[in-house]
Scaffold this motif. Structure first.
Motif, PDB file in Angstrom:
ATOM      1  N   ARG A 163      22.865  16.475 -37.500  1.00  0.00           N
ATOM      2  CA  ARG A 163      22.433  17.790 -37.021  1.00  0.00           C
ATOM      3  C   ARG A 163      21.393  18.401 -37.954  1.00  0.00           C
ATOM      4  N   TYR A 164      21.646  18.344 -39.262  1.00  0.00           N
ATOM      5  CA  TYR A 164      20.741  18.997 -40.206  1.00  0.00           C
ATOM      6  C   TYR A 164      19.445  18.214 -40.416  1.00  0.00           C
ATOM      7  N   ILE A 165      19.531  16.894 -40.310  1.00  0.00           N
ATOM      8  CA  ILE A 165      18.301  16.102 -40.377  1.00  0.00           C
ATOM      9  C   ILE A 165      17.438  16.392 -39.158  1.00  0.00           C
ATOM     10  N   SER A 166      18.073  16.417 -37.992  1.00  0.00           N
ATOM     11  CA  SER A 166      17.335  16.676 -36.748  1.00  0.00           C
ATOM     12  C   SER A 166      16.718  18.068 -36.756  1.00  0.00           C
ATOM     13  N   LEU A 167      17.462  19.042 -37.269  1.00  0.00           N
ATOM     14  CA  LEU A 167      16.955  20.408 -37.352  1.00  0.00           C
ATOM     15  C   LEU A 167      15.715  20.458 -38.229  1.00  0.00           C
TER      16      LEU A 167
ATOM     17  N   ILE B 166      13.673  17.900 -39.004  1.00  0.00           N
ATOM     18  CA  ILE B 166      12.573  17.137 -38.396  1.00  0.00           C
ATOM     19  C   ILE B 166      11.931  17.920 -37.251  1.00  0.00           C
ATOM     20  N   ASN B 167      12.754  18.507 -36.399  1.00  0.00           N
ATOM     21  CA  ASN B 167      12.242  19.158 -35.195  1.00  0.00           C
ATOM     22  C   ASN B 167      11.665  20.553 -35.434  1.00  0.00           C
ATOM     23  N   GLU B 168      12.208  21.264 -36.428  1.00  0.00           N
ATOM     24  CA  GLU B 168      11.789  22.646 -36.643  1.00  0.00           C
ATOM     25  C   GLU B 168      10.839  22.834 -37.825  1.00  0.00           C
ATOM     26  N   ILE B 169      10.891  21.959 -38.797  1.00  0.00           N
ATOM     27  CA  ILE B 169      10.091  22.116 -40.014  1.00  0.00           C
ATOM     28  C   ILE B 169       9.061  21.007 -40.174  1.00  0.00           C
ATOM     29  N   ARG B 170       9.535  19.788 -40.170  1.00  0.00           N
ATOM     30  CA  ARG B 170       8.627  18.661 -40.429  1.00  0.00           C
ATOM     31  C   ARG B 170       7.541  18.542 -39.360  1.00  0.00           C
ATOM     32  N   ASN B 171       7.898  18.929 -38.117  1.00  0.00           N
ATOM     33  CA  ASN B 171       6.928  18.848 -37.016  1.00  0.00           C
ATOM     34  C   ASN B 171       5.687  19.704 -37.256  1.00  0.00           C
TER      35      ASN B 171
END
Length: 298
Positions: A187-191, A193-198
């Motif tokens: 969950r935290y990795i996806s968050l 990647i999707n909200e910050i790293r993008n």
């Protein structure tokens, strides 16, 4: 045969033949550089082929005055590796290390964090900044998967197999293993990647790394150490911790909750079960409870 020429060949051997990480290679090479410096300072004219146990003993004795037994043991191990290499390549028939004794160091138990301490550290992360979300994902991954710091910094987006519940890790000696990853950590990795790293533009050559700095580059080991130490300071934690502390805590908490030691060995990527067995000594109270609960003569 000159020392520097031999050292250069040894460095290539460690990299190509043994597949060691750059950090491990640097440590091995540094051991030999210390020996070379000692020989130069004392005007001892020997080569890698002519040095004997007498010169080695002089060197070890001089170093023993400055470092603790554990560091001495590691240094002697590095020297043994170098001379084994010379024998392997046919440059020498015998090692001058045969009569060199390694100091007894005892077994050092790794430092660990309690579940409450880990929660406090993660809870202290300032989530109002993009780096905060990244740092939370970093700590959750270190603790949730038991990774070495180099494994974390080298983790790639193409190594994430969330649908299958695993991540692919490249560990020591470029050996790969699949490590289970729970929904909480996913969950935290996806968050991140999707909200910050993008919103970052990765630099060329860094596109696939999961964790990036604000400039779009792969995070360094030193940066991970800094993040963790700053958090420890912010909550007043008296323990000296590092990224490896989360790895130790991962293994310890699994064992305390009934996980199989062999399974923990596979997840940590230990070649020998002996390395993993150190965790059996961390919580003797827990082991006593196991005997009380499961032994027929309880």
């Amino acid at each position: 045969m000159k020392w520097q020429t031999t050292l250069s060949s040894y460095r290539n051997y460690l990299k190509i033949e043994r597949g060691l990480s750059q950090n491990s290679i640097n440590s091995y090479v540094m051991d030999i550089e210390k020996l070379i410096s000692f020989l130069d300072e004392n005007k001892i004219l020997v080569t890698p082929l002519t040095i004997t146990d007498e010169e080695i003993q002089q060197f070890v004795y001089s170093v023993a005055q400055k470092i603790n037994p554990r560091s001495q043991a590691r240094l002697i191990s590095g020297l043994k590796s170098f001379f084994k290499y010379l024998i392997f390549e046919g440059y020498r028939k015998e090692s001058p290390m045969e009569l060199i004794e390694t100091p007894k160091t005892g077994r050092k138990l790794p430092d660990t964090l309690s579940e409450e301490e880990i929660d406090k550290l993660i809870g202290a992360i300032e989530l109002t900044s993009p780096e905060g979300e990244r740092n939370r994902a970093i700590l959750e991954t270190l603790y949730g998967c038991g990774l070495r710091v180099s494994e974390l910094t080298n983790l790639k987006c193409s190594d994430l197999f969330f649908d299958e519940g695993f991540i692919k890790i490249t560990g020591k000696g470029n050996k790969q293993r699949l490590v289970p990853i729970g929904a909480h950590t996913q969950r935290y990795i996806s968050l991140y990647i999707n909200e910050i790293r993008n919103h970052l533009t990765p630099k060329k050559g860094h596109e696939d790394y999961v964790f990036l700095n604000r400039h779009g580059k792969q995070l360094t080991r030193a940066m991970i150490f800094t993040i963790i130490r700053n958090l420890a300071t912010s909550i007043g934690l008296k323990k000296t911790i590092s990224p490896h502390t989360f790895r130790h805590s991962f293994a310890t908490h699994l064992l305390q909750n009934g996980a199989n030691l062999r399974a923990i060995q596979q997840m940590l990527g230990h070649e020998s079960i002996t390395t993993t067995e150190v965790y059996m000594h961390l919580d003797r109270t827990h082991l006593q409870e196991i005997v009380t609960m499961h032994h027929p003569r309880k």
